[in-house]
Design a protein around this motif. Sequence first.
Motif, PDB file in Angstrom:
ATOM      1  N   ILE A  67       4.953   5.768   6.004  1.00  0.00           N
ATOM      2  CA  ILE A  67       5.633   4.554   5.538  1.00  0.00           C
ATOM      3  C   ILE A  67       7.132   4.752   5.696  1.00  0.00           C
ATOM      4  O   ILE A  67       7.725   5.655   5.085  1.00  0.00           O
ATOM      5  CB  ILE A  67       5.280   4.256   4.068  1.00  0.00           C
ATOM      6  CG1 ILE A  67       3.774   3.981   3.941  1.00  0.00           C
ATOM      7  CG2 ILE A  67       6.080   3.064   3.548  1.00  0.00           C
ATOM      8  CD1 ILE A  67       3.297   3.836   2.516  1.00  0.00           C
ATOM      9  N   ALA A  68       7.770   3.905   6.512  1.00  0.00           N
ATOM     10  CA  ALA A  68       9.197   4.048   6.791  1.00  0.00           C
ATOM     11  C   ALA A  68      10.050   3.513   5.642  1.00  0.00           C
ATOM     12  O   ALA A  68      11.010   4.149   5.213  1.00  0.00           O
ATOM     13  CB  ALA A  68       9.557   3.336   8.096  1.00  0.00           C
ATOM     14  N   ASN A  69       9.700   2.335   5.133  1.00  0.00           N
ATOM     15  CA  ASN A  69      10.493   1.678   4.088  1.00  0.00           C
ATOM     16  C   ASN A  69       9.635   1.529   2.834  1.00  0.00           C
ATOM     17  O   ASN A  69       8.739   0.687   2.783  1.00  0.00           O
ATOM     18  CB  ASN A  69      10.984   0.307   4.567  1.00  0.00           C
ATOM     19  CG  ASN A  69      11.984  -0.315   3.595  1.00  0.00           C
ATOM     20  OD1 ASN A  69      12.123   0.121   2.450  1.00  0.00           O
ATOM     21  ND2 ASN A  69      12.695  -1.326   4.059  1.00  0.00           N
ATOM     22  N   THR A  70       9.911   2.345   1.831  1.00  0.00           N
ATOM     23  CA  THR A  70       9.087   2.311   0.610  1.00  0.00           C
ATOM     24  C   THR A  70       9.297   1.041  -0.195  1.00  0.00           C
ATOM     25  O   THR A  70       8.523   0.752  -1.107  1.00  0.00           O
ATOM     26  CB  THR A  70       9.399   3.529  -0.279  1.00  0.00           C
ATOM     27  OG1 THR A  70      10.801   3.522  -0.610  1.00  0.00           O
ATOM     28  CG2 THR A  70       9.057   4.818   0.451  1.00  0.00           C
ATOM     29  N   ARG A  71      10.354   0.273   0.104  1.00  0.00           N
ATOM     30  CA  ARG A  71      10.599  -0.975  -0.615  1.00  0.00           C
ATOM     31  C   ARG A  71       9.811  -2.143  -0.027  1.00  0.00           C
ATOM     32  O   ARG A  71       9.770  -3.227  -0.605  1.00  0.00           O
ATOM     33  CB  ARG A  71      12.091  -1.302  -0.614  1.00  0.00           C
ATOM     34  CG  ARG A  71      12.944  -0.284  -1.356  1.00  0.00           C
ATOM     35  CD  ARG A  71      14.393  -0.705  -1.381  1.00  0.00           C
ATOM     36  NE  ARG A  71      15.218   0.252  -2.113  1.00  0.00           N
ATOM     37  CZ  ARG A  71      16.535   0.090  -2.308  1.00  0.00           C
ATOM     38  NH1 ARG A  71      17.165  -0.977  -1.830  1.00  0.00           N
ATOM     39  NH2 ARG A  71      17.208   1.025  -2.980  1.00  0.00           N
ATOM     40  N   LYS A  72       9.199  -1.935   1.114  1.00  0.00           N
ATOM     41  CA  LYS A  72       8.455  -3.016   1.767  1.00  0.00           C
ATOM     42  C   LYS A  72       7.033  -2.546   2.115  1.00  0.00           C
ATOM     43  O   LYS A  72       6.588  -2.684   3.248  1.00  0.00           O
ATOM     44  CB  LYS A  72       9.186  -3.482   3.029  1.00  0.00           C
ATOM     45  CG  LYS A  72      10.515  -4.152   2.753  1.00  0.00           C
ATOM     46  CD  LYS A  72      11.158  -4.663   4.048  1.00  0.00           C
ATOM     47  CE  LYS A  72      12.470  -5.364   3.751  1.00  0.00           C
ATOM     48  NZ  LYS A  72      13.103  -5.894   5.001  1.00  0.00           N
ATOM     49  N   VAL A  73       6.359  -1.996   1.132  1.00  0.00           N
ATOM     50  CA  VAL A  73       4.973  -1.581   1.341  1.00  0.00           C
ATOM     51  C   VAL A  73       4.097  -2.827   1.268  1.00  0.00           C
ATOM     52  O   VAL A  73       4.102  -3.533   0.257  1.00  0.00           O
ATOM     53  CB  VAL A  73       4.521  -0.562   0.281  1.00  0.00           C
ATOM     54  CG1 VAL A  73       3.085  -0.143   0.536  1.00  0.00           C
ATOM     55  CG2 VAL A  73       5.445   0.645   0.290  1.00  0.00           C
ATOM     56  N   PRO A  74       3.364  -3.169   2.327  1.00  0.00           N
ATOM     57  CA  PRO A  74       2.605  -4.426   2.363  1.00  0.00           C
ATOM     58  C   PRO A  74       1.532  -4.492   1.277  1.00  0.00           C
ATOM     59  O   PRO A  74       0.788  -3.541   1.067  1.00  0.00           O
ATOM     60  CB  PRO A  74       1.963  -4.419   3.758  1.00  0.00           C
ATOM     61  CG  PRO A  74       2.748  -3.440   4.541  1.00  0.00           C
ATOM     62  CD  PRO A  74       3.220  -2.406   3.563  1.00  0.00           C
ATOM     63  N   ILE A  75       1.470  -5.635   0.581  1.00  0.00           N
ATOM     64  CA  ILE A  75       0.392  -5.871  -0.379  1.00  0.00           C
ATOM     65  C   ILE A  75      -0.932  -5.950   0.383  1.00  0.00           C
ATOM     66  O   ILE A  75      -1.029  -6.588   1.421  1.00  0.00           O
ATOM     67  CB  ILE A  75       0.645  -7.175  -1.158  1.00  0.00           C
ATOM     68  CG1 ILE A  75       1.907  -7.035  -2.000  1.00  0.00           C
ATOM     69  CG2 ILE A  75      -0.554  -7.535  -2.039  1.00  0.00           C
ATOM     70  CD1 ILE A  75       2.354  -8.325  -2.640  1.00  0.00           C
ATOM     71  N   GLY A  76      -1.940  -5.287  -0.126  1.00  0.00           N
ATOM     72  CA  GLY A  76      -3.236  -5.256   0.549  1.00  0.00           C
ATOM     73  C   GLY A  76      -3.387  -4.105   1.512  1.00  0.00           C
ATOM     74  O   GLY A  76      -4.483  -3.880   2.037  1.00  0.00           O
ATOM     75  N   MET A  77      -2.317  -3.365   1.745  1.00  0.00           N
ATOM     76  CA  MET A  77      -2.398  -2.199   2.628  1.00  0.00           C
ATOM     77  C   MET A  77      -3.342  -1.162   2.020  1.00  0.00           C
ATOM     78  O   MET A  77      -3.360  -0.928   0.815  1.00  0.00           O
ATOM     79  CB  MET A  77      -1.011  -1.588   2.816  1.00  0.00           C
ATOM     80  CG  MET A  77      -1.009  -0.249   3.554  1.00  0.00           C
ATOM     81  SD  MET A  77       0.640   0.493   3.582  1.00  0.00           S
ATOM     82  CE  MET A  77       0.260   2.092   4.314  1.00  0.00           C
ATOM     83  N   THR A  78      -4.152  -0.532   2.858  1.00  0.00           N
ATOM     84  CA  THR A  78      -5.027   0.546   2.394  1.00  0.00           C
ATOM     85  C   THR A  78      -4.248   1.852   2.440  1.00  0.00           C
ATOM     86  O   THR A  78      -3.924   2.367   3.505  1.00  0.00           O
ATOM     87  CB  THR A  78      -6.288   0.647   3.262  1.00  0.00           C
ATOM     88  OG1 THR A  78      -7.019  -0.585   3.163  1.00  0.00           O
ATOM     89  CG2 THR A  78      -7.177   1.785   2.779  1.00  0.00           C
TER      90      THR A  78
END
Length: 366
Positions: A67-78
């Motif tokens: 994960i490059a940007n911890t502030r933009k972790v996609p909702i629903g990502m596994t």
Amino acid sequence: MRINTFLRLLLLNIACLLTLDIHAQPAGAHEDHFLYQIKPGETLSSLSETFTSKQSNWKAIQKSNRIANTRKVPIGMTLKIPFSLIDEEPDQAKVLYLTGNVLVNNQPIDKNRVIAEADTIITGTQSNITLVLSDESKVQIPPDSTVLVKRLRKFRGTGLIDAIFNIETGKLAAHASPKKTGVGRFEIRTPVSITGVRGTVVRAEASQQAGSSSELLNGKAAFIAAASRDQSVHLNANQGITATPKGQAGDIIELLPPPEIQLKQSSPFEFKVAIQPVTGATSYLVRVSNDISGYDVLFTETVKKPEARVTGPGKGTYYVSVRSIDSNQLAGADAVQPFTITATSIMTETGVSIGTQSGPLIQTHY
């Protein structure tokens, strides 16, 4: 003052419910990782605190998932969380039902025995044991089976189960996460395959001659054969699959439907079971249980002809279940019917009817 106290309690209860809902997104496991689908409001640090008990582990989780940007972790990502980081504690299973000769670590057991990690369970002829785990998952080991409890733990922060059962020979059936809260990991392994389940009703079998097989009755499961460990086959409800002794996976096969059955009483202690033949069936598995769900099994028989005779250990109502078996030795769902015995047969100390050439011995005076 009372109103403020009530509001605080109400808000606390709501927060607890939200916390339970947030934690209810486990997606099973893959290899050495627990899988979790991210929900709104969750961060790597909050998930790290929940599952590993240390917020500082978020960096390791970030690295595992690239994960490059911890502030933009996609909702629903596994999200993949290494099991090596998860804070776990030992768990135990209770004996729910026990019939016949069952050994744990080569010692006879009774219903008061608890099952722990590293225990080996061996069932004899006409023997059966059903275990219940701390999340109410059930594991049933039918006759002539040897199963190692390879792993039996739970996540300290959520109570999710981390369980691995190794079938050395014979069969195992499981109903994982009946409350649909998910599991951390629930795997049934054989020498040539792994079946990973969650919220699932599944059976698995291991044989030195035939290899292994899995039958999924409800939910979803992933099947991995030893010859192709980097590829998983996804099973849906009422599907099965086999693997050869060399670990090569076969095709997905639709399981046969439950047969139609009719019961006719032939004596005070016996019923005849007429089975309507099912196209594609080569044999039928007939079982007698104390309960309609088929966990407390008293008797098991495989018949090639579409007929059988059943009895019970004494006066009372029992349940006969019949499932169709195809040429791949895969079995479908059960047809179930109750029957009532009006005489008492004589039992051994292990709960098996004493039989003669003309049928079980019966008690005629009470």
